[in-house]
Design a protein around this motif. Structure first.
Motif, PDB file in Angstrom:
ATOM      1  N   ASP A 142      89.644 116.532 -20.990  1.00  0.00           N
ATOM      2  CA  ASP A 142      88.438 115.734 -21.164  1.00  0.00           C
ATOM      3  C   ASP A 142      87.637 116.296 -22.334  1.00  0.00           C
ATOM      4  N   PRO A 143      86.784 115.499 -22.970  1.00  0.00           N
ATOM      5  CA  PRO A 143      86.072 115.941 -24.172  1.00  0.00           C
ATOM      6  C   PRO A 143      85.263 117.216 -23.974  1.00  0.00           C
ATOM      7  N   ALA A 144      84.638 117.372 -22.816  1.00  0.00           N
ATOM      8  CA  ALA A 144      83.819 118.565 -22.595  1.00  0.00           C
ATOM      9  C   ALA A 144      84.671 119.827 -22.597  1.00  0.00           C
ATOM     10  N   ARG A 145      85.835 119.779 -21.938  1.00  0.00           N
ATOM     11  CA  ARG A 145      86.686 120.965 -21.905  1.00  0.00           C
ATOM     12  C   ARG A 145      87.308 121.228 -23.274  1.00  0.00           C
ATOM     13  N   ALA A 253      91.140 106.539 -24.815  1.00  0.00           N
ATOM     14  CA  ALA A 253      89.763 106.140 -24.550  1.00  0.00           C
ATOM     15  C   ALA A 253      88.940 107.339 -24.089  1.00  0.00           C
ATOM     16  N   GLY A 254      87.613 107.197 -24.211  1.00  0.00           N
ATOM     17  CA  GLY A 254      86.716 108.192 -23.651  1.00  0.00           C
ATOM     18  C   GLY A 254      86.326 109.325 -24.567  1.00  0.00           C
ATOM     19  N   VAL A 255      86.731 109.282 -25.843  1.00  0.00           N
ATOM     20  CA  VAL A 255      86.361 110.343 -26.789  1.00  0.00           C
ATOM     21  C   VAL A 255      85.046 109.957 -27.462  1.00  0.00           C
ATOM     22  N   PRO A 256      83.996 110.772 -27.329  1.00  0.00           N
ATOM     23  CA  PRO A 256      82.717 110.443 -27.961  1.00  0.00           C
ATOM     24  C   PRO A 256      82.842 110.354 -29.483  1.00  0.00           C
ATOM     25  N   ALA A 257      82.026 109.532 -30.094  1.00  0.00           N
ATOM     26  CA  ALA A 257      82.092 109.341 -31.543  1.00  0.00           C
ATOM     27  C   ALA A 257      81.836 110.635 -32.295  1.00  0.00           C
ATOM     28  N   TYR A 258      80.881 111.435 -31.790  1.00  0.00           N
ATOM     29  CA  TYR A 258      80.544 112.666 -32.524  1.00  0.00           C
ATOM     30  C   TYR A 258      81.731 113.623 -32.542  1.00  0.00           C
ATOM     31  N   LEU A 259      82.498 113.698 -31.448  1.00  0.00           N
ATOM     32  CA  LEU A 259      83.637 114.601 -31.390  1.00  0.00           C
ATOM     33  C   LEU A 259      84.797 114.065 -32.214  1.00  0.00           C
TER      34      LEU A 259
END
Length: 537
Positions: A142-145, A253-259
């Motif tokens: 997930d993006p946070a990890r 899907a689910g990757v934030p634009a900033y990342l």
């Protein structure tokens, strides 16, 4: 007589277990035959200290990898043996000396390196865990990890670069995630083609791989080193007909634009990448944002090469911290207004000291200001630490200076207790108080312990001038507040406190507070604190 020359950084993986080894050949090269003359046996003790417990395997360079035990400090170690020693082990030992100059919580700990002429061996921290490659094989992160892992890797790379060296071998197989969640970087190998830029590009590759399960071989290593080493192990990035890589958001899907933007900027050869310390600071900000659930803050963006790599004042690629900075200013102003209208005076409760200029940082959305200074090891002296023992007889308060003397063979130790791990039901705990001398932006506190199984937490306060007696220590404990989550019955000997620190907060007084002791072989409970290392700006 054996000679000690210093440690090295390198790992291999066997059955999901991370085991430290020395500098070796590439995995796709033919491994030399293993020399077994004089090979050790289970139970043999090397250098009158390191007992060999289990032969794990032999690495690609023909060295034996063992799980061992330091019989003096009673901690697990990894032992890497090479036959013979002497001149044939010169490269391994030189790599050990170079690696010993870099100390960071996200680099594998190293303890000893010895040449006995007929054999040479390196003794290192034993780590249980998995490589990033193995983790992502089970499913993309997930993006946070992914952000948290990249943050740890960038911090380790920045520490290496601060010594004038480069890592040169960053890919999913050399990023390890321990069972305790600690991220460890290993297997540094430098050749003439590697530069700090290749390391920073490879951090972008780590983000891309974590989010997509694919490794952008060409983009993650412009000099050709890192990508070549990882090429056989992981699939290439998703590409269109022209060969251009697909952005993470196009793959899943689910990757934030900033990342997504940050990852692609790091892999774009037309953009000048930031230094590793600036990247580490930005990932630290994003990592903290993920924990606090305010992920839509502006990302670090890079200027194209023909613009000199600087920030631009108009559109296009630039550093955009404005939104987050304005929110911070608004929050600070709101808090100040509440205090003024309510007529309240600041209380004496524990908490962070605001960094100088925090209330105005980023007021100009087009000017992020200078990058933060790199975290550095705080040079602590013996008179900056003392033992806190609110419930004891003061018989254990001597020897605090040993936790900052730089010698892991020396330690402050508790007495032995019977019946229970909580100091025999006689104490709420004991601790080590650290005075940094001035308020500083702390990035990590690393504690080396003599045994596994201890429970401890980190506390912070705003003063340290308490009377050094039971009454004063009890007041100190009442005033100090816990920072972050505690370690409970910890199965390692190195506790790393880092995720709870924010870049814009400062502390002067830190307290390592130990609440439970591990059980020793004689059935009693005790612990030794060998070394405490603080990294701060």
């Amino acid at each position: 007589m054996p000679s000690s020359t210093g440690p090295s950084i390198d790992t291999i993986i066997e059955g999901g277990r991370v085991t430290q080894v020395g500098e070796g050949q590439e995995a796709d090269e033919a491994a030399p035959s293993v020399m077994t003359f004089g090979a050790p046996a289970v139970g043999e003790i090397l250098a009158e200290r390191y007992e060999l417990a289990e032969h794990i395997n032999d690495d690609s360079a023909g060295r034996q990898v063992w799980r061992g035990v330091d019989v003096i400090l009673r901690r697990p170690v990894a032992v890497v043996l090479r036959y013979p020693g002497g001149d044939s082990a010169k490269e391994m030992l030189q790599a050990a000396v170079a690696a010993s100059r870099v100390i960071h919580p996200n680099l594998i700990g190293v303890y000893d390196a010895i040449d006995e002429e007929d054999r040479a061996y390196v003794v290192r921290e034993w780590v249980d865990g998995h490589s990033l490659r193995e983790l992502v094989t089970e499913g993309v992160l997930d993006p946070a990890r992914a952000t948290s892992i990249a943050h740890a890797v960038a911090g380790a790379i920045a520490a290496i670069h601060s010594t004038g060296m480069v890592h040169g071998n960053l890919h999913p197989g050399t990023v390890m995630v321990g069972d305790d969640g600690r991220v460890v970087l290993a297997d540094a190998r430098v050749d003439g083609a590697d530069t700090p830029e290749t390391d920073v590009r490879a951090v972008g590759g780590i983000l891309y791989y974590s989010l997509t399960g694919h490794w952008p071989h060409a983009e993650a290593s412009l000099a050709g080193g890192t990508g070549r080493r990882a090429r056989a192990a992981v699939p290439d990035a998703v590409r269109d007909a022209s060969g251009s890589i697909a952005a993470p958001r196009q793959v899943r899907a689910g990757v934030p634009a900033y990342l997504d933007d940050l990852t692609m900027d790091l892999l774009d050869s037309q953009l000048a990448v930031p230094s590793s310390d600036v990247l580490a600071a930005e990932l630290s900000r994003l990592d903290a944002a993920a924990e606090e659930q305010y992920l839509d803050t502006g990302p670090l963006r890079f200027a194209s090469g023909d613009e000199g790599g600087g920030a631009t004042g108009g559109g296009g690629r630039r550093i955009m911290f404005g939104i987050a900075a304005l929110v911070a200013v608004a929050l600070v102003g709101l808090l100040i207004g509440i205090n003024v209208l309510g007529g309240e005076e600041p209380d004496n409760q524990a908490g962070p000291v605001p960094s100088p200029g925090a209330s105005t940082a980023g007021a100009d959305a087009g000017d992020p200001g200078p990058p933060p200074a790199k975290p550095q090891k705080v040079d602590l002296k013996g008179d900056q630490v003392r033992i806190v023992d609110p419930d004891g007889t003061r018989s254990e308060v001597d020897g605090a200076e040993k936790v900052v003397d730089g010698d892991p063979n020396e330690a402050w130790e508790t007495e032995s207790y019977q019946r229970a791990s909580n100091f025999g039901n006689s104490k709420s705990g004991m601790g080590v108080l650290i005075d940094l001398g001035q308020a500083r932006a702390v990035s990590s506190v690393v504690v080396e312990l003599s045994a596994t199984g201890a429970s401890a937490e980190l506390r912070v306060g705003q003063r340290g001038d308490y009377p050094e007696d039971n009454t004063g220590d009890k007041q100190l404990i009442a005033d100090y507040k816990r920072l972050g989550a505690p370690f409970e019955d910890y199965d390692g000997t190195r506790m790393t406190f880092s995720s709870m620190f924010e870049p814009d907060q400062q502390y002067r007084y830190l307290l390592l507070w130990i609440t439970d002791l591990p059980r020793s072989d004689d059935g009693r409970y005790k612990i030794g604190v060998q070394e405490i290392t603080v990294q701060a700006r």
